[in-house]
Design an enzyme around this catalytic site. Structure first.
Site, PDB file in Angstrom:
ATOM      1  N   SER A 119      -8.610  62.752  79.986  1.00 58.23           N
ATOM      2  CA  SER A 119      -9.172  63.460  80.640  1.00 58.23           C
ATOM      3  C   SER A 119      -8.780  64.085  82.219  1.00 58.23           C
ATOM      4  CB  SER A 119     -10.470  63.341  81.777  1.00 58.23           C
ATOM      5  OG  SER A 119     -11.572  62.887  80.500  1.00 58.23           O
ATOM      6  N   HIS A 140      -6.962  67.556  74.989  1.00 56.45           N
ATOM      7  CA  HIS A 140      -7.110  66.734  75.412  1.00 56.45           C
ATOM      8  C   HIS A 140      -8.823  68.222  75.076  1.00 56.45           C
ATOM      9  CE1 HIS A 140      -9.764  67.378  80.435  1.00 56.45           C
ATOM     10  NE2 HIS A 140     -10.083  66.245  78.839  1.00 56.45           N
ATOM     11  N   GLU A 152      -7.138  71.071  75.346  1.00 54.11           N
ATOM     12  CA  GLU A 152      -6.048  71.679  76.841  1.00 54.11           C
ATOM     13  C   GLU A 152      -4.929  70.773  75.814  1.00 54.11           C
ATOM     14  OE1 GLU A 152      -6.865  71.707  81.052  1.00 54.11           O
ATOM     15  OE2 GLU A 152      -7.417  70.278  80.479  1.00 54.11           O
ATOM     16  N   ASN A 190      -9.848  69.654  84.343  1.00 53.48           N
ATOM     17  CA  ASN A 190     -10.835  68.762  85.418  1.00 53.48           C
ATOM     18  C   ASN A 190     -10.395  69.116  86.544  1.00 53.48           C
ATOM     19  OD1 ASN A 190     -13.007  67.444  83.674  1.00 53.48           O
ATOM     20  ND2 ASN A 190     -11.138  65.910  82.641  1.00 53.48           N
TER      21      ASN A 190
HETATM   22  C1  CAA Z   1     -15.460  65.506  81.263  1.00 49.83           C
HETATM   23  C2  CAA Z   1     -13.704  66.596  80.373  1.00 49.83           C
HETATM   24  O1  CAA Z   1     -13.111  65.457  79.734  1.00 49.83           O
HETATM   25  C3  CAA Z   1     -14.054  67.822  79.817  1.00 49.83           C
HETATM   26  C4  CAA Z   1     -15.827  68.351  79.508  1.00 49.83           C
HETATM   27  O2  CAA Z   1     -15.720  67.904  78.396  1.00 49.83           O
HETATM   28  S1  CAA Z   1     -16.448  69.010  79.719  1.00 49.83           S
HETATM   29  C5  CAA Z   1     -17.953  69.157  79.766  1.00 49.83           C
HETATM   30  C6  CAA Z   1     -17.326  70.350  79.163  1.00 49.83           C
HETATM   31  N1  CAA Z   1     -18.080  70.491  78.221  1.00 49.83           N
HETATM   32  C7  CAA Z   1     -19.528  72.039  79.150  1.00 49.83           C
HETATM   33  O3  CAA Z   1     -19.243  71.744  79.765  1.00 49.83           O
HETATM   34  C8  CAA Z   1     -20.911  71.936  77.821  1.00 49.83           C
HETATM   35  C9  CAA Z   1     -21.615  72.570  78.877  1.00 49.83           C
HETATM   36  N2  CAA Z   1     -23.197  72.597  78.164  1.00 49.83           N
HETATM   37  C10 CAA Z   1     -23.299  73.425  76.593  1.00 49.83           C
HETATM   38  O4  CAA Z   1     -22.099  74.313  76.750  1.00 49.83           O
HETATM   39  C11 CAA Z   1     -24.009  73.732  76.426  1.00 49.83           C
HETATM   40  O5  CAA Z   1     -25.764  73.159  76.846  1.00 49.83           O
HETATM   41  C12 CAA Z   1     -24.100  72.433  74.561  1.00 49.83           C
HETATM   42  C13 CAA Z   1     -23.052  73.466  73.966  1.00 49.83           C
HETATM   43  C14 CAA Z   1     -23.539  71.543  74.914  1.00 49.83           C
HETATM   44  C15 CAA Z   1     -25.281  72.532  74.318  1.00 49.83           C
HETATM   45  O6  CAA Z   1     -26.181  74.175  74.144  1.00 49.83           O
HETATM   46  P1  CAA Z   1     -27.335  74.447  74.149  1.00 49.83           P
HETATM   47  O7  CAA Z   1     -27.651  75.908  73.296  1.00 49.83           O
HETATM   48  O8  CAA Z   1     -28.029  73.909  75.467  1.00 49.83           O
HETATM   49  O9  CAA Z   1     -28.589  73.331  73.294  1.00 49.83           O
HETATM   50  P2  CAA Z   1     -28.636  73.595  71.895  1.00 49.83           P
HETATM   51  O10 CAA Z   1     -29.649  74.280  71.115  1.00 49.83           O
HETATM   52  O11 CAA Z   1     -29.439  72.209  71.730  1.00 49.83           O
HETATM   53  O12 CAA Z   1     -27.013  73.638  71.028  1.00 49.83           O
HETATM   54  C16 CAA Z   1     -26.793  74.714  70.765  1.00 49.83           C
HETATM   55  C17 CAA Z   1     -26.442  73.687  69.299  1.00 49.83           C
HETATM   56  O13 CAA Z   1     -25.470  72.956  69.565  1.00 49.83           O
HETATM   57  C18 CAA Z   1     -25.423  72.209  68.900  1.00 49.83           C
HETATM   58  N3  CAA Z   1     -24.974  70.816  70.237  1.00 49.83           N
HETATM   59  C19 CAA Z   1     -25.263  70.349  70.878  1.00 49.83           C
HETATM   60  N4  CAA Z   1     -25.626  68.760  71.605  1.00 49.83           N
HETATM   61  C20 CAA Z   1     -24.052  68.443  70.637  1.00 49.83           C
HETATM   62  C21 CAA Z   1     -23.210  67.460  70.746  1.00 49.83           C
HETATM   63  N5  CAA Z   1     -23.662  66.696  71.998  1.00 49.83           N
HETATM   64  N6  CAA Z   1     -22.773  67.165  69.382  1.00 49.83           N
HETATM   65  C22 CAA Z   1     -22.771  67.913  68.503  1.00 49.83           C
HETATM   66  N7  CAA Z   1     -23.678  69.126  68.249  1.00 49.83           N
HETATM   67  C23 CAA Z   1     -24.045  69.635  69.759  1.00 49.83           C
HETATM   68  C24 CAA Z   1     -26.692  71.868  68.379  1.00 49.83           C
HETATM   69  O14 CAA Z   1     -26.779  71.377  67.684  1.00 49.83           O
HETATM   70  C25 CAA Z   1     -26.656  73.343  68.254  1.00 49.83           C
HETATM   71  O15 CAA Z   1     -26.300  73.659  67.043  1.00 49.83           O
HETATM   72  P3  CAA Z   1     -27.055  74.576  65.841  1.00 49.83           P
HETATM   73  O16 CAA Z   1     -28.502  74.803  66.110  1.00 49.83           O
HETATM   74  O17 CAA Z   1     -26.588  75.632  65.472  1.00 49.83           O
HETATM   75  O18 CAA Z   1     -27.348  73.793  65.419  1.00 49.83           O
HETATM   76  N1  NAI Z   2     -16.940  62.335  78.262  1.00 55.65           N
HETATM   77  C1  NAI Z   2     -16.056  63.391  78.679  1.00 55.65           C
HETATM   78  O1  NAI Z   2     -17.044  64.576  78.597  1.00 55.65           O
HETATM   79  C2  NAI Z   2     -15.046  63.291  78.223  1.00 55.65           C
HETATM   80  C3  NAI Z   2     -14.029  62.635  77.834  1.00 55.65           C
HETATM   81  N2  NAI Z   2     -12.971  62.653  77.762  1.00 55.65           N
HETATM   82  C4  NAI Z   2     -11.865  61.242  77.742  1.00 55.65           C
HETATM   83  O2  NAI Z   2     -11.424  60.647  76.271  1.00 55.65           O
HETATM   84  C5  NAI Z   2     -11.428  59.361  77.279  1.00 55.65           C
HETATM   85  C6  NAI Z   2     -13.413  58.555  75.732  1.00 55.65           C
HETATM   86  O3  NAI Z   2     -14.241  59.429  76.462  1.00 55.65           O
HETATM   87  P1  NAI Z   2     -15.601  58.674  76.280  1.00 55.65           P
HETATM   88  O4  NAI Z   2     -16.494  58.982  74.884  1.00 55.65           O
HETATM   89  O5  NAI Z   2     -16.705  59.768  77.024  1.00 55.65           O
HETATM   90  O6  NAI Z   2     -16.288  57.512  76.296  1.00 55.65           O
HETATM   91  P2  NAI Z   2     -17.219  56.484  75.949  1.00 55.65           P
HETATM   92  O7  NAI Z   2     -17.470  55.782  77.086  1.00 55.65           O
HETATM   93  O8  NAI Z   2     -18.279  56.855  75.465  1.00 55.65           O
HETATM   94  O9  NAI Z   2     -16.246  55.598  74.568  1.00 55.65           O
HETATM   95  C7  NAI Z   2     -15.192  55.239  75.002  1.00 55.65           C
HETATM   96  C8  NAI Z   2     -15.095  53.869  73.356  1.00 55.65           C
HETATM   97  O10 NAI Z   2     -13.953  53.490  73.600  1.00 55.65           O
HETATM   98  C9  NAI Z   2     -13.716  51.642  73.304  1.00 55.65           C
HETATM   99  N3  NAI Z   2     -12.807  51.735  73.675  1.00 55.65           N
HETATM  100  C10 NAI Z   2     -12.736  50.720  74.525  1.00 55.65           C
HETATM  101  N4  NAI Z   2     -11.738  50.110  75.098  1.00 55.65           N
HETATM  102  C11 NAI Z   2     -10.681  50.462  74.042  1.00 55.65           C
HETATM  103  C12 NAI Z   2      -9.551  49.998  72.904  1.00 55.65           C
HETATM  104  N5  NAI Z   2      -8.659  48.934  73.849  1.00 55.65           N
HETATM  105  N6  NAI Z   2      -9.678  50.320  71.988  1.00 55.65           N
HETATM  106  C13 NAI Z   2     -10.316  50.642  70.987  1.00 55.65           C
HETATM  107  N7  NAI Z   2     -11.720  51.343  71.848  1.00 55.65           N
HETATM  108  C14 NAI Z   2     -11.422  51.214  72.827  1.00 55.65           C
HETATM  109  C15 NAI Z   2     -15.665  51.849  73.496  1.00 55.65           C
HETATM  110  O11 NAI Z   2     -16.076  50.767  73.235  1.00 55.65           O
HETATM  111  C16 NAI Z   2     -16.226  53.185  73.827  1.00 55.65           C
HETATM  112  O12 NAI Z   2     -16.570  53.292  72.279  1.00 55.65           O
HETATM  113  C17 NAI Z   2     -11.940  58.858  77.986  1.00 55.65           C
HETATM  114  O13 NAI Z   2     -10.883  59.519  78.698  1.00 55.65           O
HETATM  115  C18 NAI Z   2     -12.341  60.002  79.284  1.00 55.65           C
HETATM  116  O14 NAI Z   2     -12.210  60.310  80.240  1.00 55.65           O
HETATM  117  C19 NAI Z   2     -12.240  63.432  77.661  1.00 55.65           C
HETATM  118  C20 NAI Z   2     -13.117  64.679  77.567  1.00 55.65           C
HETATM  119  C21 NAI Z   2     -14.239  64.677  77.316  1.00 55.65           C
END
Ligand code: CAA
Ligand code: NAI
Length: 283
Positions: A119, A140, A152, A190
């Site tokens: 991330s 990413h 990304e 991020n």
């Molecule tokens: C941290 C990082 O490094 C980077 C990141 O990823 S940051 C996070 C980026 N993601 C976001 O910002 C997500 C923000 N949230 C959303 O876009 C929406 O809330 C959401 C897409 C997650 C759910 O959408 P929603 O309209 O609120 O709910 P819902 O109607 O239940 O879901 C819409 C569709 O997505 C699917 N869906 C929701 N969550 C899901 C999941 N975890 N896995 C798979 N499919 C999923 C549902 O099945 C549904 O699809 P269909 O009805 O077409 O089968």
């Molecule tokens: N959670 C999020 O929304 C996002 C997370 N990421 C990145 O993706 C990566 C994974 O995040 P998540 O799936 O959320 O974490 P998670 O906690 O759901 O899953 C991590 C998995 O890795 C496994 N693991 C740990 N050490 C390991 C190793 N040495 N070898 C093989 N498997 C190992 C764990 O058992 C676990 O199943 C991180 O680098 C995170 O920053 C990227 C985009 C979005």
């Protein structure tokens, strides 16, 4: 570079989703984890997602079975000996990622591209744990992977152009949209998203408003699909904290200091949805 066989490391929320979309696009995927229960949980989520696709008429039962048939279980990094691309999605920890990449460098064939779904961690530093920094790249994906379009693609300092091109082509084959980004802490996604989430946690910490109110303001006021605290729970509070620490350390700027409440929750094991409790309680 012809990518056919892939290994995904980590069967958590990201690794499972990545394995699913790769298998759906016709790639053979080895899904690797260190824990049997994490693999089982990851595969159960993939199966549930594919069943929903069948119910919704987006896929036939036969396509679902073929997709699942393309995913094989792995608990040993030696299984990378015949893959063309590794996508690492283990925990957001530099030491763990460098150890994995160092091992993969010895196991995988010379042509194999080593990608990280990190991330926020520097791709250049991960690449330096290998003898093939030109073949190391950031890939990413966004959470939830089957739904979100963006990937990304992060160039490390030494990433070769043909490696970037191969990963971009591969991303298009997954029906995702690649966006090129340079290697700086938090990349683009991020760098922008996580300070907003951290600020939302400060808003709670300072008693400006309660959890539901903060989320409602951002949902209804800014049309965000999820409020920032709900999104933090969804991402994982441990991952949010790691990302803030990477931004803080990487830029040396106090504006990225993680909120003490975020630290407290992570120390308590309140990691969000995946642990059953974060800013909200989950069943
Ligand atoms: C941290 C990082 O490094 C980077 C990141 O990823 S940051 C996070 C980026 N993601 C976001 O910002 C997500 C923000 N949230 C959303 O876009 C929406 O809330 C959401 C897409 C997650 C759910 O959408 P929603 O309209 O609120 O709910 P819902 O109607 O239940 O879901 C819409 C569709 O997505 C699917 N869906 C929701 N969550 C899901 C999941 N975890 N896995 C798979 N499919 C999923 C549902 O099945 C549904 O699809 P269909 O009805 O077409 O089968
Ligand atoms: N959670 C999020 O929304 C996002 C997370 N990421 C990145 O993706 C990566 C994974 O995040 P998540 O799936 O959320 O974490 P998670 O906690 O759901 O899953 C991590 C998995 O890795 C496994 N693991 C740990 N050490 C390991 C190793 N040495 N070898 C093989 N498997 C190992 C764990 O058992 C676990 O199943 C991180 O680098 C995170 O920053 C990227 C985009 C979005």
């Amino acid at each position: 570079m012809d990518i056919k066989k892939i290994m995904v490391i980590g069967a958590g929320q990201m690794g499972g989703g990545i394995a699913q979309v790769c298998a759906q696009a016709g790639f053979d995927v080895k899904l690797n984890d260190i824990k049997e229960e994490s693999y089982a949980k990851g595969l159960a989520v993939i199966t549930k997602n594919l069943s929903r696709n069948v119910e919704k008429g987006r896929m036939t039962e036969d396509e679902k079975a073929k997709t699942l048939g393309r995913i094989t279980k792995s608990f040993d990094l030696d299984d990378a000996a015949d893959v063309d691309l590794v996508i690492e999605a283990a925990v957001e920890n530099m030491d763990i990622k460098r150890t994995i990449f160092g091992q993969l460098d010895k196991i995988a064939p010379a042509h194999t591209i080593l990608a990280s779904n990190t991330s926020s961690l520097p791709i250049t530093e991960i690449a330096a744990a290998t003898n093939r920094p030109e073949k190391v790249i950031g890939m990413h994906f966004m959470n939830p992977v089957p739904v979100m379009k963006l990937v990304e693609i992060i160039r490390g300092l030494a990433t070769a152009d043909e490696v970037y091109q191969a990963v971009e082509d591969m991303t298009n084959k997954l029906a995702k949209v690649p966006v090129e980004v340079n290697d700086f802490p938090g990349f683009v996604a991020n760098r922008i998203l996580m300070p907003m989430i951290n600020e939302a946690i400060y808003t709670l910490y300072e008693g400006v408003a309660k959890e539901e109110a903060i989320d409602e303001v951002m949902r209804l006021g800014m049309n965000h699909p999820m409020g920032p605290l709900q999104l933090a729970d969804f991402i994982g509070l441990d991952t949010c904290l790691y990302i803030m620490e990477t931004l803080h350390e990487g830029f040396g700027d106090s504006k990225y200091r993680p909120c003490p409440l975020l630290r407290k929750y992570v120390k308590a094991g309140w990691l969000g949805k995946k642990s059953g409790r974060g800013f909200y309680v989950y069943n």
